[in-house]
Design a protein around this motif. Structure first.
Motif, mmCIF file in Angstrom:
data_model
loop_
_atom_site.group_PDB
_atom_site.id
_atom_site.type_symbol
_atom_site.label_atom_id
_atom_site.label_comp_id
_atom_site.label_asym_id
_atom_site.label_seq_id
_atom_site.Cartn_x
_atom_site.Cartn_y
_atom_site.Cartn_z
ATOM 1 N N SER A 68 0.857 -1.187 0.000
ATOM 2 C CA SER A 68 0.000 0.000 0.000
ATOM 3 C C SER A 68 0.890 1.233 0.000
ATOM 4 C CB SER A 68 -0.904 -0.009 1.232
ATOM 5 O OG SER A 68 -1.679 1.163 1.261
ATOM 6 N N ILE A 69 0.724 2.057 -1.024
ATOM 7 C CA ILE A 69 1.573 3.233 -1.167
ATOM 8 C C ILE A 69 0.735 4.386 -1.711
ATOM 9 C CG2 ILE A 69 2.334 2.600 -3.482
ATOM 10 C CD1 ILE A 69 5.084 3.709 -2.807
ATOM 11 N N ASN A 70 0.984 5.557 -1.217
ATOM 12 C CA ASN A 70 0.261 6.731 -1.688
ATOM 13 C C ASN A 70 1.274 7.731 -2.245
ATOM 14 O OD1 ASN A 70 -1.793 8.441 -2.312
ATOM 15 N ND2 ASN A 70 -2.071 9.207 -0.224
ATOM 16 N N VAL A 71 1.800 7.408 -3.414
ATOM 17 C CA VAL A 71 2.790 8.236 -4.079
ATOM 18 C C VAL A 71 2.260 8.540 -5.478
ATOM 19 C CG1 VAL A 71 5.156 8.285 -4.964
ATOM 20 C CG2 VAL A 71 4.677 7.173 -2.798
ATOM 21 N N PRO A 72 2.270 9.806 -5.871
ATOM 22 C CA PRO A 72 1.788 10.128 -7.216
ATOM 23 C C PRO A 72 2.752 9.648 -8.291
ATOM 24 C CG PRO A 72 2.732 12.069 -6.195
ATOM 25 C CD PRO A 72 2.754 10.984 -5.154
ATOM 26 N N GLY A 73 2.259 9.551 -9.496
ATOM 27 C CA GLY A 73 3.116 9.210 -10.621
ATOM 28 C C GLY A 73 2.791 7.869 -11.245
ATOM 29 N N PHE A 74 3.551 7.539 -12.260
ATOM 30 C CA PHE A 74 3.318 6.328 -13.047
ATOM 31 C C PHE A 74 4.600 5.524 -13.191
ATOM 32 C CE2 PHE A 74 -0.103 9.124 -14.116
ATOM 33 C CZ PHE A 74 -1.187 8.286 -14.312
ATOM 34 N N VAL A 75 4.430 4.268 -13.505
ATOM 35 C CA VAL A 75 5.547 3.393 -13.844
ATOM 36 C C VAL A 75 5.871 3.653 -15.316
ATOM 37 C CG1 VAL A 75 6.269 0.979 -14.077
ATOM 38 C CG2 VAL A 75 4.830 1.674 -12.146
ATOM 39 N N TYR A 76 7.143 3.592 -15.663
ATOM 40 C CA TYR A 76 7.589 3.845 -17.027
ATOM 41 C C TYR A 76 7.989 2.548 -17.717
ATOM 42 C CZ TYR A 76 7.414 8.785 -16.117
ATOM 43 O OH TYR A 76 6.952 10.044 -15.826
ATOM 44 N N ILE A 77 7.879 2.548 -19.039
ATOM 45 C CA ILE A 77 8.275 1.396 -19.838
ATOM 46 C C ILE A 77 9.744 1.600 -20.208
ATOM 47 C CG2 ILE A 77 7.846 0.070 -21.929
ATOM 48 C CD1 ILE A 77 4.950 1.281 -21.821
ATOM 49 N N GLY A 78 10.613 0.868 -19.546
ATOM 50 C CA GLY A 78 12.048 1.037 -19.736
ATOM 51 C C GLY A 78 12.545 0.550 -21.078
ATOM 52 N N GLY A 79 11.801 -0.363 -21.691
ATOM 53 C CA GLY A 79 12.183 -0.883 -22.998
ATOM 54 C C GLY A 79 11.488 -2.192 -23.289
ATOM 55 N N PRO A 80 11.710 -2.715 -24.485
ATOM 56 C CA PRO A 80 11.004 -3.925 -24.925
ATOM 57 C C PRO A 80 11.658 -5.238 -24.492
ATOM 58 C CG PRO A 80 12.291 -3.039 -26.726
ATOM 59 C CD PRO A 80 12.460 -2.088 -25.571
ATOM 60 N N VAL A 81 12.774 -5.173 -23.764
ATOM 61 C CA VAL A 81 13.485 -6.379 -23.336
ATOM 62 C C VAL A 81 13.171 -6.655 -21.870
ATOM 63 C CG1 VAL A 81 15.785 -7.393 -23.021
ATOM 64 C CG2 VAL A 81 15.347 -5.899 -24.973
ATOM 65 N N ASN A 82 12.998 -7.928 -21.535
ATOM 66 C CA ASN A 82 12.772 -8.345 -20.149
ATOM 67 C C ASN A 82 11.686 -7.491 -19.482
ATOM 68 O OD1 ASN A 82 13.108 -9.861 -17.866
ATOM 69 N ND2 ASN A 82 15.104 -9.031 -17.325
ATOM 70 N N VAL A 83 10.507 -7.496 -20.082
ATOM 71 C CA VAL A 83 9.418 -6.601 -19.679
ATOM 72 C C VAL A 83 8.881 -6.850 -18.269
ATOM 73 C CG1 VAL A 83 8.717 -6.062 -22.035
ATOM 74 C CG2 VAL A 83 7.705 -8.026 -20.850
ATOM 75 N N LYS A 84 9.286 -7.930 -17.643
ATOM 76 C CA LYS A 84 8.871 -8.178 -16.259
ATOM 77 C C LYS A 84 9.904 -7.674 -15.252
ATOM 78 C CE LYS A 84 5.860 -11.890 -17.459
ATOM 79 N NZ LYS A 84 4.698 -12.348 -16.823
ATOM 80 N N ALA A 85 11.045 -7.213 -15.750
ATOM 81 C CA ALA A 85 12.084 -6.674 -14.862
ATOM 82 C C ALA A 85 11.602 -5.353 -14.276
ATOM 83 C CB ALA A 85 13.375 -6.471 -15.632
ATOM 84 N N PHE A 86 11.765 -5.193 -12.975
ATOM 85 C CA PHE A 86 11.339 -3.992 -12.263
ATOM 86 C C PHE A 86 12.571 -3.325 -11.665
ATOM 87 C CE2 PHE A 86 10.060 -2.549 -7.889
ATOM 88 C CZ PHE A 86 9.530 -1.338 -8.296
#
Length: 182
Positions: A57-75
């Protein structure tokens, strides 16, 4: 030529693909290839929603970004070098990259760097590929060669989208002109 910690900017001739108007921060560049994160491709997933999917549970504004088309599950989290966790790689004196599973919990508790951005996926190049793309060596086209610039925190974290791309191109042009006049 080690480009770690610098920006790759897609030139205006690149159209109709993921790379169009892309600004990429290079997190690694060495003899085994290169890795980077696309800074200005915002996903539709909010940080709050992403954290909820990971039972945080987090209350931080903003969005996650798409870092690229490789290893799309990497965070990963690109951030200023004033913070670290169990799995942080210092890129230079200004930037670091973290990929620990407890990043979201740390953010939720207020333990966070001054500037940061969350990513899923990344960009990757095989040995020599990025250099050939920059030089326009066939099969790559010179008209679509990456532009280069240094990275600063205001450009990396302070702007987004097309504004980020435009400012990165302006910085690249300014640095190029300064290198000619030096």
């Amino acid at each position: 030529m080690n480009l770690t910690g610098n920006l790759l900017i897609a030139p205006p001739a690149v159209r109709g693909s993921f790379w169009e108007k892309g600004v990429i921060f290079l997190t690694e560049h060495h003899s085994r290839g290169a890795v980077g994160l696309t800074l200005n491709k915002q996903s539709q997933v909010s940080i709050k929603e992403f954290a909820s999917q990971h039972n945080v549970s987090i209350n931080v504004p903003g969005f996650v970004y798409i870092g690229g088309p490789v290893n799309v599950k990497a965070f990963t989290m690109l951030h200023t070098a004033d913070w670290s966790c169990g799995n942080t790689m210092k890129i230079n004196n200004k930037f670091a990259l973290s990929s620990s599973g407890d990043i979201l919990s740390s953010l939720a508790m207020g333990n966070r760097p001054k500037h940061w951005r969350l990513f899923v996926g990344l960009c990757g190049w095989t040995p020599g590929q990025l250099e050939n793309e920059i030089k326009g060596v066939p099969p790559y086209k010179h008209s679509q060669s990456w532009l280069l610039s240094s990275a600063n925190t205001s450009l990396v974290f302070g702007v987004d989208g097309q504004t980020q791309w435009t400012e990165a191109i302006e910085l690249s042009g300014s640095e190029f002109a300064q290198s000619i006049l030096a």
